[in-house]
Design a protein around this motif. Structure first.
Motif, mmCIF file in Angstrom:
data_model
loop_
_atom_site.group_PDB
_atom_site.id
_atom_site.type_symbol
_atom_site.label_atom_id
_atom_site.label_comp_id
_atom_site.label_asym_id
_atom_site.label_seq_id
_atom_site.Cartn_x
_atom_site.Cartn_y
_atom_site.Cartn_z
ATOM 1 N N GLY A 1 30.923 34.667 41.765
ATOM 2 C CA GLY A 1 31.642 36.084 42.565
ATOM 3 C C GLY A 1 33.055 35.623 43.195
ATOM 4 N N GLY A 2 33.446 36.745 43.568
ATOM 5 C CA GLY A 2 34.753 36.312 44.008
ATOM 6 C C GLY A 2 35.651 37.522 44.269
ATOM 7 N N ASP A 3 36.936 37.654 44.623
ATOM 8 C CA ASP A 3 37.270 38.889 44.791
ATOM 9 C C ASP A 3 39.134 38.630 44.750
ATOM 10 O OD1 ASP A 3 37.749 37.598 46.964
ATOM 11 O OD2 ASP A 3 36.655 38.929 48.216
ATOM 12 N N LEU A 4 39.569 39.558 44.774
ATOM 13 C CA LEU A 4 41.365 39.588 44.946
ATOM 14 C C LEU A 4 41.680 39.375 46.077
ATOM 15 C CD1 LEU A 4 41.576 42.916 42.896
ATOM 16 C CD2 LEU A 4 42.504 40.423 42.084
ATOM 17 N N GLN A 5 42.734 38.396 46.242
ATOM 18 C CA GLN A 5 43.231 37.980 47.528
ATOM 19 C C GLN A 5 44.682 38.228 47.447
ATOM 20 O OE1 GLN A 5 42.130 34.124 48.935
ATOM 21 N NE2 GLN A 5 39.869 34.560 48.814
#
Lengths: 642, 355
Positions: free
Chosen positions: B16-20
């Motif tokens: 998983g991850g996200d926009l930074q």
């Protein structure tokens, strides 16, 4: 010990490091010889820097001009390299290139054709006849794709025979080798890491072929990709092999220096041929100040005369913008160093104010589109900012010409392509690199296979060497006090670009060595943030060590060679010196430091040297060599008369 | 002339991850890849991103920029508005390894399955003779730099993991086409192979692949359609059809195949509107970012799948010839209700970081 037992291990007969043209050709040959072969690719399979080659592959097939043959090609190559080439390599290259090109067709390559259906060949600088097999301006891509697809077809054969694609030839993509492992003076294997996972990998193999390409990333302005960090050069040095000709780097005088999106990309000479002029920050067309005395008669002295040349070349002298590459580079270099450069550290190349937009688009379509598409620079509307860009390294691993086996005190190590030295002498002709890859890739792969065959016992990898390699590789991640690898790379690029660039001076080279020593201390303490999985900062930190040692070789050799020849230009020794032609500068590693020794060039065989005119030889040879030549010609004459 | 610009870059890995968000200096004349390099040298030294030649020749720096599959080195910053946020995400069709780097091994597996060039048996090396006009057709496809943007954008596999096994994708259709058109290739079954083994029939000619190709290869018009045409010709010839039924063992069964005839490609409207949509592919960057940071990067988003069209490229209008009563489902034939919640393209505003 706990760390080393968990490392993934593979056993191969031949490990090829590098998946560009030379590496793939070597791997094909090793696999065809029945050896279990691994290909290690720093990038994805098929992305190697070979794709950048545009011009073509030089091979004297004589399809366009039937007078072409290997002797003419040999002559051109030696001339281009200013006679410093290893003559045997130049000879093999000229003789075998056509077969290597034809072979590619049996792998599925589709070259551009002549009217009678043969492979078309184009003209290129330094080649006497049209000689470059090509596919539009993407010959390198065709070459790499063809070899890639040949490997796939070999894998398909293996699948049918053994049930697995990887049975006899396997590609390890995005894998970097950091260390060669030895058993005494024999190669025993290679150690590295998967870029994706950061996990280590150990190859046990008696034969290793280096095909890692060049060193351009040590320079500020370069046309080379990130992979070109001199890995193979450094691996060879640390394994006990030697490097030759490291002072010779090919720079192109006009590479873009701004905007960054196209930095390093070459601006073809035809921009100048079609009316482009070089100007400094004061708007002065400065090339008139840099015409050397020997060229004075051929070049215009006023702008008016120069401008008339474009339309009436018979009655006017050439504009000084068309001086030889090194003269143009020297002039640009001087202007920049005198503080009259452009904001990005180059000079202005202006064709926009001199030709109509329509005419520029018509005469330089690919230049126009390239810069428009990549950088939104409209060369019909504004001047370009250009400066010397690092393009190719002639120097490299000193090898046996026939087998590609590395010299020095290591056995089982082979090298081919840009990472090997000698073939191109002090300067490479366009088109010779692609054929070089094929000819010497095949040779290195074949000899690596037969070397593996000839061994009675397999060399063994020592556990402590693996442990040391693990420790070295992990060190940058475990430190958090050191500098960023990106900063260090930039600093290295500045040192090399400013002080060991296209035009060199004794004082600057000495200064460069001092700064490189300082950088060495800093690089030893580099730290990389983040973890092991696909961490480009860590990867760069590990590459830096290679870039540094190779840069030291270049700087040392450049300081030693007190003459100007091909890709090595010394402002303090502007002439070519026949005495220096007899000398190769050989770098080796003595503990941690680079040692430089002189070694005489092998003597050209009589039937090869007699391919040249005496008048031409007189430019390159010493008086004693010329006397020798005369004597051998006289002998031959007498023999004929008898 | 430099200015600070806002970048949103997807950071994370397969878990998983996200926009930074990053504010980063951008200079005149730079491309997205330059900005990523600057980020690596400053704020994000471990930002993972592939690149090699930085000149649009190697096809390494494929990424999705504001939702559009592009090469980072060929996307100039000047194409965005001054205040526009630039959102960079990894290729969506392939599993993420880290940040902008995806596992593209799918493509290399398909490459290995495609039968290689078969050299003519009786022609020696050096004796190959071909005319320029005959090699040009194949040369167009050999321009391919293997950036895999066409593979990434192809809706057959973009959100349909289950199609990956049977479908090789546009890159390998043009490889088959290239060999089919090679003047000296000794194999004669390239088209049949493409149909039977590569899943050519899955392609319903939406031309997305052609649209994203940085080499401007006319993948659909010059590669896929000619391959389909002649396959169709042979398959629809009653004698050939009968022969194949008698002599050949069953071909791979094909699901949701629309063997569109050549005509449909030129019919206006058939290549868009309702045939498929890319989830999250709205042109509102805000909405897109939300969709991407939503639930799970690898979630399967079901797509409406259009039913097969007929010979004239039209939908069957009468129940007599259709396989069910009443009109086709507006949600697509392959969607059953209720949908499992993990398949929903929805992030609850109050439970943002629950996953």
């Amino acid at each position: 010990m706990t760390t080393t037992t968990r490392i993934e291990r593979h056993h191969y007969d031949v490990v090829v490091i590098g998946a560009g043209g030379a590496g793939l050709r070597a791997a094909i040959e090793a696999r065809l010889a029945g050896k279990k072969t691994a290909i290690i690719s720093k990038s994805l399979f098929g992305k190697a820097h070979t794709v950048m080659a545009e011009g073509g592959a030089a091979a004297a097939m004589g399809n366009v001009n039937s007078r072409d043959n290997w002797q003419v090609h040999f002559r051109d190559t030696m001339r281009g390299g200013k006679f410093l080439n290893n003559f045997r390599m130049a000879e093999l290259h000229a003789k075998e290139s056509p077969q290597r090109i034809w072979e590619l067709e049996t792998y599925g390559a589709l070259f551009d054709r002549t009217k009678d259906g043969k492979i078309s060949q184009r003209n290129f600088g330094g080649h006497e006849y049209p000689r470059l097999a090509h596919v539009g301006d993407r010959t390198g891509l065709e070459l790499i794709r063809t070899l890639q697809q040949k490997i796939v077809s070999l894998q398909q054969e293996d699948k049918r025979e053994f049930g697995s694609y990887d049975a006899r030839i396997r590609v390890f993509s995005e894998t970097t080798i950091t260390e060669l492992l030895l058993d005494g003076d024999r190669v025993a294997g290679a150690f590295g890491y998967y870029r994706e996972s950061g996990e280590f990998i150990l190859f046990e193999a008696p034969s290793v072929v280096l095909a890692t390409g060049g060193v351009g990333r040590s320079y500020k302005v370069t046309s080379n990709s990130w992979e070109y960090t001199g890995d193979g050069h450094a691996l060879a040095l640390r394994a006990g092999a030697t490097l030759i000709n490291m002072e010779f780097l090919q720079f192109h005088p006009t590479g873009m220096v701004w905007p960054p999106s196209v930095k390093g990309i070459l601006v073809t000479e035809s921009v100048r041929g079609d009316g482009g002029v070089l100007k400094n920050s004061e708007g002065k067309r400065f090339m008139f100040d840099y015409v050397p005395d020997v060229f004075r008669k051929q070049y215009a002295e006023t702008e008016e005369e120069a401008d008339r040349w474009y339309t009436d070349p018979d009655n006017n002298r050439r504009p000084p913008e068309l001086l030889p590459r090194d003269e143009v580079a020297r002039a640009i270099n001087s202007e920049v160093k005198a503080g009259r450069g452009s904001p990005a550290g180059g000079v202005f190349l202006d064709i926009a104010s001199r030709r109509s937009a329509e005419e520029i688009r018509r005469r330089l379509p690919s230049m126009y589109h390239q810069f428009k598409e990549l950088a939104d620079v409209d060369i019909t509307a504004e001047p370009m900012e250009v400066g010397p860009t690092c393009h190719y390294v002639m120097g490299g691993v000193e090898v046996d010409p026939d087998s590609g086996a590395a010299f020095g005190h290591v056995r089982g190590l082979f090298a081919a392509g840009e990472v090997s030295g000698g073939m191109h002498g002090s300067n490479r002709l366009g088109g010779n690199s692609l054929s070089d890859l094929l000819v010497f890739g095949k040779r290195a792969g074949g000899h690596a296979a037969s070397y593996a065959d000839g061994l009675t016992a397999r060399p063994k990898v020592a556990v402590d060497a693996v442990e040391a390699a693990v420790e070295t590789a992990l060190a940058p991640l475990q430190r958090d006090t050191g500098e960023s690898p990106y900063t260090l790379q930039q600093d290295l690029q500045v040192v090399m670009g400013d002080l060991v660039g296209i035009i060199r001076r004794e004082g600057e080279l000495a200064d460069a060595l001092v700064r490189l020593a300082e950088l060495r201390e800093r690089v030893a303490k580099v730290s990389a943030a983040g973890g092991r999985r696909y961490n480009p900062g860590w990867h760069l930190a590990l590459d830096l060590r290679n870039m540094l040692v190779v840069s030291e070789c270049t700087a040392k050799a450049a300081l030693e060679r007190q003459e100007s020849r091909g890709g090595h230009t010394r402002e303090d020794y502007p002439a070519m010196e026949p005495k220096w032609r007899q000398v190769n500068l050989v770098c080796s590693l003595d503990g941690d430091s680079v040692r430089l020794t002189r070694k005489p060039l092998p003597k050209m065989r009589p039937e090869l040297i007699s391919l040249f005119d005496r008048a031409e030889l007189a430019k390159y040879l010493t008086d004693e060599e010329l006397a020798d030549f005369d004597a051998s010609v006289a002998d031959a004459g007498e023999a004929d008369n008898r | 002339m430099s200015a600070k610009r806002q970048f949103r870059i997807w950071r994370g890995d397969e878990t998983g991850g996200d926009l930074q968000d990053y504010m980063v200096e951008v200079n005149e004349g730079e491309v997205v890849l330059d900005v990523i390099h600057r980020l690596q040298a400053t704020d994000a030294p471990d930002l993972a991103c592939r690149w090699n030649c930085k000149a649009g020749k190697c096809g390494s720096c494929s990424m999705e920029i504001n939702g559009k599959p592009r090469l980072g080195c060929m996307t100039r910053m000047s194409t965005f508005g001054d205040e526009e946020t630039v959102t960079v995400t990894p290729l969506r069709t392939f599993p993420v390894i880290r940040d902008l780097v995806t596992d593209v091994s799918f493509n290399y597996e398909k490459a290995r399955e495609t039968p290689a060039f078969a050299p003519p048996a009786d022609v020696a090396p050096g004796d190959y003779r071909m005319q320029q006009v005959d090699v040009e057709r194949s040369q167009e496809f050999r321009k391919c730099i293997e950036c895999f943007l066409c593979q990434n954008v192809c809706h057959v596999i973009r959100d349909h993991e289950e199609n990956k096994q049977a479908f090789s994708g546009p890159r390998y259709f043009i490889r088959a086409a290239e060999l089919d058109m090679h003047p000296l290739d000794a194999r004669t079954d390239r088209k049949e192979y493409a149909q039977a083994e590569q899943g050519l029939g899955f392609c319903n000619i939406t031309k997305c692949c052609t649209e994203v190709c940085p080499e401007h290869i006319k993948i659909t018009d010059n590669g896929i359609i000619p391959m389909k045409e002649r396959v169709v010709d042979r398959r629809y010839d009653p004698l050939v059809w009968l022969g194949s039924k008698i002599f050949r063992r069953g071909e791979t069964p094909q699901t949701s195949v629309t063997t569109a005839r050549q005509g449909s490609a030129s019919l206006p409207g058939t290549s868009r509107g309702g045939v498929h949509s890319h989830a999250g592919g709205s042109h509102d960057p805000q909405a897109e970012a939300q969709a991407q940071s939503g639930v799970n990067w690898h979630r399967e988003v079901p797509h409406p799948t259009a039913p097969a069209v007929d010979d004239r490229g039209r939908l069957p209008l009468t129940e007599l010839t259709f396989d069910r009563a009443a009109a086709p489902s507006p949600f697509g034939d392959d969607v059953t209700f209720p949908m499992p919640p993990e398949h929903l393209n929805f992030a609850h505003p109050d439970q943002d970081d629950k996953h």
